[in-house]
Design an enzyme around this catalytic site. Sequence first.
Site, short mmCIF file in Angstrom:
data_model
loop_
_atom_site.label_atom_id
_atom_site.label_comp_id
_atom_site.label_asym_id
_atom_site.label_seq_id
_atom_site.Cartn_x
_atom_site.Cartn_y
_atom_site.Cartn_z
NE ARG A 175 4.71 -7.86 11.25
CZ ARG A 175 4.06 -6.69 11.17
NH1 ARG A 175 2.75 -6.64 11.39
NH2 ARG A 175 4.71 -5.59 10.87
CE LYS B 277 2.72 0.57 5.35
NZ LYS B 277 2.44 0.49 3.88
CD GLU C 267 -2.59 -1.21 2.64
OE1 GLU C 267 -3.44 -0.32 2.85
OE2 GLU C 267 -2.30 -2.09 3.47
#
Length: 557
Positions: free
Chosen positions: A262, A272, A36
């Site tokens: 992850r 983020k 994104e």
Amino acid sequence: MSNNETSKASNFIHQMIENDLAAGAHDKVVTRFPPEPNGYLHIGHAKSICLNFGTAEKFGGVCNLRFDDTNPEKESQEYIDAIMSDVSWLGFKWGGDVRYTSDYFQQLFDWAVHLIKEGKAYVCDLSPEDARDYRGNFTTPGRNSPFRDRSVEENLELFEKMKNGEFAEGACSLRAKIDMASPSMILRDPMLYRILHMAHHQTGDKWCIYPIYDFAHGQSDAIEGITHSLCTLEFEEHRPLYDWFIENLPVPAQPKQTEFARLNINYTVTSKRKLKQLVDEHIVESWNDPRMPTISGLRRRGYTPGSIRNFCDSIGVTRSNSTVDMGMLEASIREDLDSSAPRAMCVTQPLKVTITNYDDAAEEWFELPAHPKDETMGVRTVPFTRNLLIEQDDFAEVPPRKWKRLTQGVAVRLRGSYVITCDEVIKDEAGNVVELKCSYDPATKGENPVGYKAKGVVHWVSADNSLPCEVRMYDRLFTEENPDGDKERDFKDFINPESLVVLSNARVELGLKDVPAESRFQFERTGYFCVDSDSSSDKLVFNRTVGLRDSWAKAQK
């Protein structure tokens, strides 16, 4: 066991793909990296980049770069450009042109219409707050929206009005009609489209409704013919919805979603939202501040693409969440630069040394190897003069036990030149040592002392013939292993006050005058350093990448 062997042993995804290919499930492997564009990529994304692109390379397939740009409120061209730069810098090439989910907005809209016509989607007028209440929780089933049983015709008309901008933001949304009593919360009539009167960085003002990520993601995979949709474990609970859309739409392919753990790394944060907070509140300089775990920050700090890729390979690919020690990442760059970085001498906190028995007008040039283990790198030359500079920390009036540097009456070797002895210590009015009067032994030229053994070796530069520079001593941004671990405190409470120490009076060898940005060196006896991107001929700036050894781990014991 080598890093490659470790990676192969723990990469269950490659084993799965090998089985798929053996069974004839696919003719060609197609993966995608779908960030994104709402922030810069960080070290966690590097693992996903290496996995997706590396998997395609391994099996002779392709990996698409696709921006999942469904939320123009938080996205920008700056982030798109930075992401493309990061992927390229890591050494990967995407298949064909860069893709955008917004390329498929019309097709996604048509598929939403298809769901309405099939009686599997409806326009809902519940407010976001009421929709949450109707959804229930893990112990209480949800309740049907009062708008759930609208007719197909009414839903088509309302959805068209949504598209035409006839409703205010939040007035209504399009939801899938699945099962409000499902034990999977994600299947309780999830939203497909919301109204947002905002221009999009790719499509301009064409749309005022935007698909939700969950609706756009799987269908974009299908449009592109993705064979293996590789996601981190937080998307595991979304897989039933991913599969529901694939099964209930006339998509051209049947991609398969597989989740992996992850990358979590201590002494940092990789949210983020929180990284943006550090930037917006000026706690760090920018997204590419060398203390940031962003790929651009690591690059500016001096990390190499190879060191990051090797690090990602070494931690493997599993389905078990764990936290990797920051020391592993630092060891990876240390190992890389040990063999590749040329050597140089830099005095970061200078102390003046006057060689009293050396002619004031004399100057000698010494040849030193550019790398002690690689003759192909050649040699470098450094001038020796009467006035020299050494590190303040390399002198002690009252030396501790086993001291192997300079003190009064003790001989040490200046790297690659002469042995000197400190004869006199000069102090200022405050009692600070400001100069050392030393004598040199001409018979000790080179690396082999004659007649006696020097106590130790220190680095140096000529005070008369060296370059002024700024050295930025970067360290870990947080003092706690898990800055997010204390729910009663803000993660910013654990900012390391010494994460950046600027040494503005440093001096470095003349040979580094015109080196370009991102050039990396080992400053002898100090650590590995990189020329900063804002360095110039007027202001030479070096960033510390990592020390010669893991001093942080020792300091924490």
